[in-house]
Design an enzyme around this catalytic site. Structure first.
Site, PDB file in Angstrom:
ATOM      1  N   SER A 230       0.944  -1.047  -0.066  1.00 20.97           N
ATOM      2  CA  SER A 230      -0.471   0.248   0.164  1.00 20.97           C
ATOM      3  C   SER A 230       1.055   0.992  -0.012  1.00 20.97           C
ATOM      4  O   SER A 230       2.402   1.286  -0.310  1.00 20.97           O
ATOM      5  CB  SER A 230      -0.798  -0.283   1.128  1.00 20.97           C
ATOM      6  OG  SER A 230      -1.862   1.064   0.891  1.00 20.97           O
ATOM      7  N   ASN A 231      -0.080   2.563   0.589  1.00 18.93           N
ATOM      8  CA  ASN A 231       1.037   3.966   0.223  1.00 18.93           C
ATOM      9  C   ASN A 231       0.129   4.524   1.140  1.00 18.93           C
ATOM     10  O   ASN A 231      -0.348   4.144   2.170  1.00 18.93           O
ATOM     11  CB  ASN A 231       1.318   3.994  -0.998  1.00 18.93           C
ATOM     12  CG  ASN A 231      -0.139   4.739  -1.324  1.00 18.93           C
ATOM     13  OD1 ASN A 231      -0.952   5.580  -0.521  1.00 18.93           O
ATOM     14  ND2 ASN A 231      -0.983   3.890  -2.743  1.00 18.93           N
ATOM     15  N   HIS A 232       0.759   5.916   1.514  1.00 22.88           N
ATOM     16  CA  HIS A 232       1.029   6.560   2.382  1.00 22.88           C
ATOM     17  C   HIS A 232      -0.140   7.503   2.211  1.00 22.88           C
ATOM     18  O   HIS A 232      -0.290   8.267   3.302  1.00 22.88           O
ATOM     19  CB  HIS A 232       1.747   7.535   3.008  1.00 22.88           C
ATOM     20  CG  HIS A 232       3.328   6.590   3.618  1.00 22.88           C
ATOM     21  ND1 HIS A 232       2.918   6.179   4.742  1.00 22.88           N
ATOM     22  CD2 HIS A 232       4.395   5.881   2.347  1.00 22.88           C
ATOM     23  CE1 HIS A 232       3.856   5.354   5.282  1.00 22.88           C
ATOM     24  NE2 HIS A 232       4.535   4.918   3.877  1.00 22.88           N
TER      25      HIS A 232
END
Lengths: 232, 232
Positions: free
Chosen positions: A42-44
């Site tokens: 995933s990512n931030h």
């Protein structure tokens, strides 16, 4: 709640409602790409900018749908939300209703790659090294902008270097109407922060929005979108 | 707050405080392994079980430290917390204070692998396929249990099949004092859920804790830990 207060406040600010009768779809948050039932890439992205844009569009009179990856935010009132996990899920949800939209804002940080073969059982660790085979995800923004009858299509570019150059390239390559670029390498801006700064770029123009609260920023970006739409 | 009410409630239930003067360290939540400044690998651990165990240990009189990966939970009152991101960060935080601990509970879902070479700039997508090179993370539980003067060491095993077999193997292989195994493939149990069921396994014994609220489950697991410690 706070959303209701923001909407009420901006109702005073924006006496007219240029988006009355218009439909706006906004993707928000990250996507999650399953490695196995337990692990993911995933990512931030926090989803804050997308949700703020949804409120801003609603304030201007639009009927708004958020297509949202997994975030810790609650859906603002008077706004529809479709929850998704992966980029493929997000594309499917977007395409179901895209033909009814007047504006599409791709604000989600869609994972560029997914795992080629997600495992249905938890992968046991064993080897010292491992290769994870990734394959490109569908490009949601490019898919929408390639539609014959497409909505006014706005993209986002989150970069850590050469922000404006990359954004201008993305605007042309994906044939967007507009792109909003931000430098996520700057502390207290962008991902997970409550404030952000944007370079808004379109064919023949550019507008810098300095660092400010995301809800106010969203309202200013929506105003630029409305202005550019009416110039088309 | 709710934690205070839980602590107060259990104070009545557990008249004596078998962990008074003891120190307990608990790891909780997932770890995040950076791919680049924006993307990461993580897992679905919510941290709820670890935080519930911290409250349960506190109720029994212990001085408790949580070493926590990124979660959406607030730290319960009367409990110390050290925030970490990656498995390497978590190991470092654990080792700083492990020699003072009487009990160590590895409840975190530590990422087994990290990215071999995390990029300091956002990776641009280009190729249709990509290989992500991974390398094994340090094994925090095994590192703790290998210490010459080690605390009573409890591990967790989250599996999707052959749960008890895998857990018994992990107990022996990592030389743990006890392991709590759960089947994360069952809906409404384990990761992100408020309830869970556990198979608690030690050398020469086993105890099944059926599905129940995680806070009550945590209290029962802590009681089993205390009982097994005093039998040593």
């Amino acid at each position: 709640d706070i959303t209701q207060r923001v909407i009420t406040y901006f109702h005073h600010v924006s006496a007219d409602k240029p988006l009355l009768g218009k439909r706006v779809m906004i993707t928000a948050g990250p996507t999650r790409e399953a490695i196995d039932p337990v692990r993911y890439i995933s990512n931030h992205s926090s989803g804050k900018m997308g949700y703020a844009l949804a409120v801003a569009a609603r304030v201007l009179g639009a009927q708004v749908t958020i297509v949202s990856g997994p975030v810790a935010l609650t859906c603002p009132s008077q706004i529809a939300k479709i929850d998704v996990e992966s980029a493929e899920d997000m594309l499917k949800a977007v395409m179901t209703d895209i033909d009814k939209q007047d504006i599409f804002i791709g604000c989600a940080a869609v994972a560029d790659y997914r795992i080629e073969q997600a495992s249905s059982d938890k992968i046991k660790k064993s080897a010292e090294k491992m290769q994870l085979a990734l394959t490109r995800n569908p490009d949601i923004l490019a898919t929408v902008s390639a539609l014959p009858q497409r909505p006014f299509t706005v993209g986002f570019a989150a970069e850590t270097s050469n922000v404006v150059d990359y954004a201008r390239d993305k605007l042309k390559r994906k044939k967007l109407d507009m792109i909003a670029a931000n430098d996520v390498s700057i502390a207290d801006q962008g991902f997970n922060s409550d404030s952000n700064a944007l370079q808004v770029i379109w064919d023949g123009g550019q507008h810098a929005l300095p660092a400010m609260n995301k809800q106010i920023l969203a309202h200013q970006l929506m105003s630029i979108i409305v202005e550019n739409m009416s110039n088309k």
